[in-house]
Design a protein around this motif. Structure first.
Motif, PDB file in Angstrom:
ATOM      1  N   THR A 108       0.832  -1.203   0.000  1.00 47.62           N
ATOM      2  CA  THR A 108       0.000   0.000   0.000  1.00 47.62           C
ATOM      3  C   THR A 108       0.862   1.247   0.000  1.00 47.62           C
ATOM      4  O   THR A 108       0.593   2.201  -0.737  1.00 47.62           O
ATOM      5  CB  THR A 108      -0.926   0.004   1.234  1.00 47.62           C
ATOM      6  N   ASN A 109       1.923   1.237   0.788  1.00 47.09           N
ATOM      7  CA  ASN A 109       2.810   2.401   0.852  1.00 47.09           C
ATOM      8  C   ASN A 109       3.520   2.652  -0.470  1.00 47.09           C
ATOM      9  O   ASN A 109       3.887   3.777  -0.770  1.00 47.09           O
ATOM     10  CB  ASN A 109       3.843   2.226   1.967  1.00 47.09           C
ATOM     11  N   LEU A 110       3.719   1.598  -1.264  1.00 51.09           N
ATOM     12  CA  LEU A 110       4.377   1.735  -2.562  1.00 51.09           C
ATOM     13  C   LEU A 110       3.384   1.939  -3.706  1.00 51.09           C
ATOM     14  O   LEU A 110       3.775   2.011  -4.862  1.00 51.09           O
ATOM     15  CB  LEU A 110       5.232   0.491  -2.837  1.00 51.09           C
ATOM     16  N   LEU A 115       1.271  -0.153  -5.003  1.00 54.37           N
ATOM     17  CA  LEU A 115       1.287  -1.287  -5.917  1.00 54.37           C
ATOM     18  C   LEU A 115       0.010  -2.107  -5.757  1.00 54.37           C
ATOM     19  O   LEU A 115      -0.629  -2.078  -4.716  1.00 54.37           O
ATOM     20  CB  LEU A 115       2.495  -2.188  -5.624  1.00 54.37           C
ATOM     21  N   ASP A 116      -0.362  -2.818  -6.807  1.00 54.20           N
ATOM     22  CA  ASP A 116      -1.486  -3.738  -6.747  1.00 54.20           C
ATOM     23  C   ASP A 116      -0.972  -5.128  -6.380  1.00 54.20           C
ATOM     24  O   ASP A 116       0.160  -5.489  -6.694  1.00 54.20           O
ATOM     25  CB  ASP A 116      -2.206  -3.814  -8.096  1.00 54.20           C
ATOM     26  N   VAL A 117      -1.822  -5.915  -5.728  1.00 56.45           N
ATOM     27  CA  VAL A 117      -1.464  -7.271  -5.326  1.00 56.45           C
ATOM     28  C   VAL A 117      -2.390  -8.247  -6.038  1.00 56.45           C
ATOM     29  O   VAL A 117      -3.595  -8.027  -6.113  1.00 56.45           O
ATOM     30  CB  VAL A 117      -1.615  -7.449  -3.801  1.00 56.45           C
ATOM     31  N   LEU A 118      -1.821  -9.325  -6.554  1.00 58.94           N
ATOM     32  CA  LEU A 118      -2.593 -10.421  -7.135  1.00 58.94           C
ATOM     33  C   LEU A 118      -2.332 -11.650  -6.285  1.00 58.94           C
ATOM     34  O   LEU A 118      -1.206 -12.140  -6.215  1.00 58.94           O
ATOM     35  CB  LEU A 118      -2.167 -10.699  -8.584  1.00 58.94           C
ATOM     36  N   ALA A 119      -3.370 -12.121  -5.596  1.00 56.20           N
ATOM     37  CA  ALA A 119      -3.244 -13.326  -4.769  1.00 56.20           C
ATOM     38  C   ALA A 119      -3.444 -14.549  -5.651  1.00 56.20           C
ATOM     39  O   ALA A 119      -4.410 -14.623  -6.398  1.00 56.20           O
ATOM     40  CB  ALA A 119      -4.276 -13.304  -3.650  1.00 56.20           C
ATOM     41  N   GLU A 120      -2.529 -15.490  -5.558  1.00 52.16           N
ATOM     42  CA  GLU A 120      -2.614 -16.719  -6.336  1.00 52.16           C
ATOM     43  C   GLU A 120      -2.945 -17.888  -5.414  1.00 52.16           C
ATOM     44  O   GLU A 120      -2.561 -17.906  -4.255  1.00 52.16           O
ATOM     45  CB  GLU A 120      -1.290 -16.990  -7.047  1.00 52.16           C
ATOM     46  N   GLY A 121      -3.660 -18.868  -5.955  1.00 48.63           N
ATOM     47  CA  GLY A 121      -3.932 -20.092  -5.204  1.00 48.63           C
ATOM     48  C   GLY A 121      -5.095 -20.001  -4.249  1.00 48.63           C
ATOM     49  O   GLY A 121      -5.144 -20.742  -3.270  1.00 48.63           O
ATOM     50  N   ILE A 122      -6.059 -19.121  -4.510  1.00 54.27           N
ATOM     51  CA  ILE A 122      -7.237 -19.030  -3.644  1.00 54.27           C
ATOM     52  C   ILE A 122      -8.096 -20.271  -3.879  1.00 54.27           C
ATOM     53  O   ILE A 122      -8.501 -20.547  -5.002  1.00 54.27           O
ATOM     54  CB  ILE A 122      -8.052 -17.757  -3.942  1.00 54.27           C
ATOM     55  N   GLU A 123      -8.345 -21.020  -2.811  1.00 55.43           N
ATOM     56  CA  GLU A 123      -9.097 -22.270  -2.935  1.00 55.43           C
ATOM     57  C   GLU A 123     -10.379 -22.298  -2.119  1.00 55.43           C
ATOM     58  O   GLU A 123     -11.250 -23.129  -2.368  1.00 55.43           O
ATOM     59  CB  GLU A 123      -8.214 -23.451  -2.548  1.00 55.43           C
ATOM     60  N   LEU A 164     -10.611 -16.228   0.474  1.00 54.87           N
ATOM     61  CA  LEU A 164     -11.050 -15.045  -0.265  1.00 54.87           C
ATOM     62  C   LEU A 164     -11.476 -13.933   0.683  1.00 54.87           C
ATOM     63  O   LEU A 164     -11.068 -12.779   0.526  1.00 54.87           O
ATOM     64  CB  LEU A 164     -12.198 -15.414  -1.208  1.00 54.87           C
ATOM     65  N   LYS A 165     -12.279 -14.264   1.692  1.00 52.49           N
ATOM     66  CA  LYS A 165     -12.727 -13.260   2.667  1.00 52.49           C
ATOM     67  C   LYS A 165     -11.545 -12.607   3.376  1.00 52.49           C
ATOM     68  O   LYS A 165     -11.516 -11.388   3.560  1.00 52.49           O
ATOM     69  CB  LYS A 165     -13.663 -13.903   3.686  1.00 52.49           C
ATOM     70  N   PHE A 166     -10.576 -13.420   3.787  1.00 53.86           N
ATOM     71  CA  PHE A 166      -9.392 -12.881   4.462  1.00 53.86           C
ATOM     72  C   PHE A 166      -8.656 -11.896   3.564  1.00 53.86           C
ATOM     73  O   PHE A 166      -8.298 -10.796   3.983  1.00 53.86           O
ATOM     74  CB  PHE A 166      -8.451 -14.013   4.885  1.00 53.86           C
ATOM     75  N   LEU A 167      -8.438 -12.289   2.311  1.00 55.58           N
ATOM     76  CA  LEU A 167      -7.711 -11.425   1.384  1.00 55.58           C
ATOM     77  C   LEU A 167      -8.464 -10.120   1.124  1.00 55.58           C
ATOM     78  O   LEU A 167      -7.863  -9.043   1.064  1.00 55.58           O
ATOM     79  CB  LEU A 167      -7.445 -12.162   0.072  1.00 55.58           C
ATOM     80  N   LEU A 168      -9.787 -10.199   0.982  1.00 50.85           N
ATOM     81  CA  LEU A 168     -10.582  -8.988   0.787  1.00 50.85           C
ATOM     82  C   LEU A 168     -10.487  -8.072   2.000  1.00 50.85           C
ATOM     83  O   LEU A 168     -10.379  -6.843   1.856  1.00 50.85           O
ATOM     84  CB  LEU A 168     -12.041  -9.351   0.497  1.00 50.85           C
ATOM     85  N   GLY A 223      -7.499  -5.981   1.937  1.00 47.63           N
ATOM     86  CA  GLY A 223      -7.441  -4.983   0.877  1.00 47.63           C
ATOM     87  C   GLY A 223      -6.993  -5.521  -0.467  1.00 47.63           C
ATOM     88  O   GLY A 223      -6.765  -4.750  -1.394  1.00 47.63           O
ATOM     89  N   CYS A 224      -6.861  -6.835  -0.597  1.00 46.46           N
ATOM     90  CA  CYS A 224      -6.464  -7.438  -1.864  1.00 46.46           C
ATOM     91  C   CYS A 224      -7.683  -7.478  -2.781  1.00 46.46           C
ATOM     92  O   CYS A 224      -8.731  -8.003  -2.407  1.00 46.46           O
ATOM     93  CB  CYS A 224      -5.930  -8.850  -1.632  1.00 46.46           C
ATOM     94  N   LYS A 225      -7.545  -6.914  -3.970  1.00 46.21           N
ATOM     95  CA  LYS A 225      -8.696  -6.803  -4.869  1.00 46.21           C
ATOM     96  C   LYS A 225      -8.600  -7.700  -6.096  1.00 46.21           C
ATOM     97  O   LYS A 225      -9.533  -7.761  -6.888  1.00 46.21           O
ATOM     98  CB  LYS A 225      -8.854  -5.354  -5.309  1.00 46.21           C
ATOM     99  N   CYS A 226      -7.503  -8.396  -6.274  1.00 47.03           N
ATOM    100  CA  CYS A 226      -7.324  -9.276  -7.434  1.00 47.03           C
ATOM    101  C   CYS A 226      -6.838 -10.640  -6.954  1.00 47.03           C
ATOM    102  O   CYS A 226      -5.975 -10.727  -6.085  1.00 47.03           O
ATOM    103  CB  CYS A 226      -6.289  -8.703  -8.399  1.00 47.03           C
ATOM    104  N   GLY A 227      -7.387 -11.689  -7.554  1.00 43.47           N
ATOM    105  CA  GLY A 227      -6.948 -13.017  -7.168  1.00 43.47           C
ATOM    106  C   GLY A 227      -7.327 -14.054  -8.199  1.00 43.47           C
ATOM    107  O   GLY A 227      -8.145 -13.811  -9.085  1.00 43.47           O
TER     108      GLY A 227
END
Length: 57
Positions: free
Chosen positions: A3-5, A7-15, A20-24, A27-31
């Motif tokens: 966030t300080n940089l 940058l966007d984050v892409l979470a891989e391996g969501i099963e 998904l709830k944890f990542l959301l 603040g993670c918006k892509c996965g």
């Protein structure tokens, strides 16, 4: 740090929905992962990405 940089984050391996709830919540918006869609053969992928357009008669 991401966030300080600004940058966007892409979470891989969501099963699971819990992952998904944890990542959301973090603040993670892509996965991607099995939670959304399983691997498939190329012809099925093409139909999945480009579904036929149905025009009413």
């Amino acid at each position: 740090m991401v966030t300080n940089l600004s940058l966007d984050v892409l979470a891989e391996g969501i099963e699971t929905e819990d992952q998904l709830k944890f990542l959301l919540q973090q603040g993670c918006k892509c996965g991607q992962g099995f939670y959304f869609v399983r691997p498939m053969p190329a012809p099925e992928l093409e139909a999945f990405v480009n579904p036929p357009i149905l025009v009413p008669a």
